[in-house]
Motif scaffolding. Structure first.
Motif, mmCIF file in Angstrom:
data_model
loop_
_atom_site.group_PDB
_atom_site.id
_atom_site.type_symbol
_atom_site.label_atom_id
_atom_site.label_comp_id
_atom_site.label_asym_id
_atom_site.label_seq_id
_atom_site.Cartn_x
_atom_site.Cartn_y
_atom_site.Cartn_z
ATOM 1 N N LEU A 70 0.852 -1.191 0.000
ATOM 2 C CA LEU A 70 0.000 0.000 0.000
ATOM 3 C C LEU A 70 0.888 1.241 0.000
ATOM 4 N N ASN A 71 0.244 2.394 -0.002
ATOM 5 C CA ASN A 71 1.011 3.651 -0.034
ATOM 6 C C ASN A 71 1.602 3.920 1.345
ATOM 7 N N VAL A 126 0.128 -0.882 -4.973
ATOM 8 C CA VAL A 126 -1.137 -0.143 -5.028
ATOM 9 C C VAL A 126 -0.844 1.367 -5.042
ATOM 10 N N ASP A 127 -1.147 1.972 -6.164
ATOM 11 C CA ASP A 127 -1.003 3.428 -6.362
ATOM 12 C C ASP A 127 0.334 3.935 -5.786
ATOM 13 N N GLY A 128 0.278 4.834 -4.768
ATOM 14 C CA GLY A 128 1.525 5.379 -4.206
ATOM 15 C C GLY A 128 2.445 4.296 -3.674
ATOM 16 N N ASP A 164 -6.100 4.340 -8.390
ATOM 17 C CA ASP A 164 -6.706 5.413 -9.198
ATOM 18 C C ASP A 164 -5.623 6.355 -9.716
ATOM 19 N N ASP A 224 -3.760 8.661 -8.371
ATOM 20 C CA ASP A 224 -3.657 10.070 -7.984
ATOM 21 C C ASP A 224 -2.437 10.310 -7.093
ATOM 22 N N SER A 225 -1.768 9.223 -6.696
ATOM 23 C CA SER A 225 -0.629 9.388 -5.778
ATOM 24 C C SER A 225 0.683 8.933 -6.398
ATOM 25 N N PHE A 278 -7.063 0.131 -1.817
ATOM 26 C CA PHE A 278 -6.759 -1.159 -1.181
ATOM 27 C C PHE A 278 -7.891 -2.149 -1.475
ATOM 28 N N GLN A 313 0.637 0.899 6.784
ATOM 29 C CA GLN A 313 1.266 1.748 7.802
ATOM 30 C C GLN A 313 0.184 2.166 8.787
ATOM 31 N N ARG A 334 -2.255 9.070 8.630
ATOM 32 C CA ARG A 334 -3.671 9.410 8.417
ATOM 33 C C ARG A 334 -4.608 8.397 9.080
ATOM 34 N N GLN A 362 -7.169 6.747 6.826
ATOM 35 C CA GLN A 362 -6.646 5.655 5.993
ATOM 36 C C GLN A 362 -6.429 4.387 6.826
HETATM 37 O O1 LIG Z 1 -1.654 7.518 4.406
HETATM 38 C C1 LIG Z 1 -2.036 6.500 3.785
HETATM 39 C C2 LIG Z 1 -2.263 6.524 2.412
HETATM 40 C C3 LIG Z 1 -2.684 5.391 1.786
HETATM 41 N N1 LIG Z 1 -2.857 4.227 2.465
HETATM 42 C C4 LIG Z 1 -3.296 2.984 1.778
HETATM 43 O O2 LIG Z 1 -2.704 2.886 0.493
HETATM 44 C C5 LIG Z 1 -3.736 2.799 -0.504
HETATM 45 C C6 LIG Z 1 -3.310 3.549 -1.696
HETATM 46 O O3 LIG Z 1 -3.208 4.908 -1.302
HETATM 47 P P1 LIG Z 1 -2.968 6.120 -2.301
HETATM 48 O O4 LIG Z 1 -2.858 7.315 -1.402
HETATM 49 O O5 LIG Z 1 -4.103 6.193 -3.224
HETATM 50 O O6 LIG Z 1 -1.691 5.846 -3.008
HETATM 51 C C7 LIG Z 1 -4.995 3.349 0.151
HETATM 52 O O7 LIG Z 1 -6.156 2.752 -0.381
HETATM 53 C C8 LIG Z 1 -4.791 2.930 1.582
HETATM 54 O O8 LIG Z 1 -5.196 1.597 1.742
HETATM 55 C C9 LIG Z 1 -2.628 4.212 3.811
HETATM 56 O O9 LIG Z 1 -2.798 3.171 4.466
HETATM 57 N N2 LIG Z 1 -2.213 5.351 4.438
#
Ligand SMILES: O=c1ccn([C@@H]2O[C@H](COP(=O)(O)O)[C@@H](O)[C@H]2O)c(=O)[nH]1
Ligand SMILES: Cc1ncc(C[n+]2csc(CCOP(=O)(O)OP(=O)(O)O)c2C)c(N)n1
Length: 309
Positions: free
Chosen positions: A74-75, A98-100, A129, A131-132, A159, A185, A189, A192
């Motif tokens: 994950l990000n 996944v994305d970021g 998506d 965006d990160s 996710f 993590q 946030r 999240q």
């Molecule tokens: O601060 C965060 C940001 C993201 N996550 C997890 O990662 C995926 C992908 O995130 P993106 O920001 O779109 O890249 C998101 O769905 C979360 O599951 C996270 O845990 N904490």
């Protein structure tokens, strides 16, 4: 996911919209109704028989050859020991960033030596998506021939959508994963963090994965998963047992009317866990090889595994 409703351009798939996700969820649920019947028959379980699960963290840490698992990044920053991550990654049957998370994976690779980088497998799926993630990183992984799956729906987290893609992969390739290891993590946030726990609930409630596929979330030196109603035996790794490692039982989502435990410093005896009442944070182990938990409702179990970092 209904591939007919997706644009497929070589290794780039673009999932269309919410309706598509919802019809996919419906399809998964119908498919799983049949699967549940099969698995209930196999295990002999029915509604009035208590379900029993055995959890062995050592088997995840020292990957068993006969186990199939998917790893999802994950990000989040990857903070665990380099060698552990390398092993988790290369021995997985499916690798998803996944994305970021793709950028974090790229950073992780950049900190490895040239030879180590060459030894690392490419992600099988890059989802999100987007965006990160920067255009450059996305392009870099396209050029590595990773399958890129755009999941633009804004009613589900990246996710959750990645889990749906994992399920699609399993169905399309007729493989069943024993577990999914999610690198997440638990700091930063709060929305999240809670969103990630919501995904764990959605997997069960909406049967997003095969019912026998377990999902573990790893964050820094901790590992967490949901304990569903029934009896649980958790094998505790020696490094967690012998130190002052923490563990917790949190009723995230609903009060747990009755919890009975053994193997903990602060055990529960047919007690209720709920926010505003009692929740079990900063608990620890009593040195036993196993922790046993009997719970009437779903609980989030988390535990420290000091050797991860
Ligand atoms: O601060 C965060 C940001 C993201 N996550 C997890 O990662 C995926 C992908 O995130 P993106 O920001 O779109 O890249 C998101 O769905 C979360 O599951 C996270 O845990 N904490
Ligand atoms: C009731 C409701 N609240 C909020 C949202 C918004 N929302 C929920 S999931 C989601 C996608 C989040 O994407 P993800 O990649 O998981 O997180 P990001 O870092 O992009 O915020 C969004 C925008 C919504 N669709 N419905």
């Amino acid at each position: 996911m209904d591939l007919k409703k997706s644009f497929i351009n070589k290794n780039f798939i673009f999932r269309l919209d919410s309706n598509n996700i919802l019809s996919n969820l419906n399809r998964i649920m119908t498919r799983n109704l049949a699967l549940t019947k099969v698995s209930e028959n196999h295990t002999g379980l029915s509604n009035n028989i208590i379900k029993c699960w055995k959890w062995n963290v050592n088997k995840i840490l020292n990957i068993q050859e006969n186990k199939k698992y998917a790893i999802l990044i994950l990000n989040c920053r990857i903070t665990q020991k380099k060698d552990i991550i390398k092993r988790f990654w290369n021995e997985a049957s499916l690798r998803i960033t996944v994305d970021g998370g793709t950028s974090h994976w790229d950073k992780f690779l950049n900190h490895l030596s040239h030879d180590e980088q060459k030894s690392m497998k490419c992600p099988d799926l890059v989802t999100g998506d987007f965006d990160s993630i920067s255009k450059e990183i996305l392009q870099k992984y396209k050029e590595k021939h990773c399958k890129i799956i755009s999941t633009p729906d804004q009613d589900f987290t990246d996710f959750t959508k990645a889990i749906i893609e994992l399920n699609n992969y399993c169905e399309e390739n007729k493989v069943q994963m024993d577990y999914a290891l999610v690198m997440a993590q638990n700091s930063g946030r709060l929305d999240q963090i809670l969103g990630n726990i919501q995904t764990l609930h959605q997997i069960k409630e909406n049967r997003l994965l095969h019912p026998q596929t377990r999902v573990y979330m790893m964050s820094d030196d901790s590992i967490s998963w949901l304990l569903h109603p029934g009896d649980h035996i958790i094998e505790i790794p020696i490094e967690s047992r012998n130190g002052n490692a923490w563990c917790s039982l949190i009723p995230v989502g609903e009060p747990c009317i009755s919890v009975t435990t053994s193997g903990l410093k602060w055990n529960l005896d047919n007690q209720k866990l709920n926010f505003g009442g009692l929740i079990s944070t900063s608990n620890t182990f009593d040195g036993s090889e196993q922790v046993k938990v009997k719970c009437s409702h779903t609980l989030l179990w988390s535990m420290e595994v000091p050797t991860l970092m």
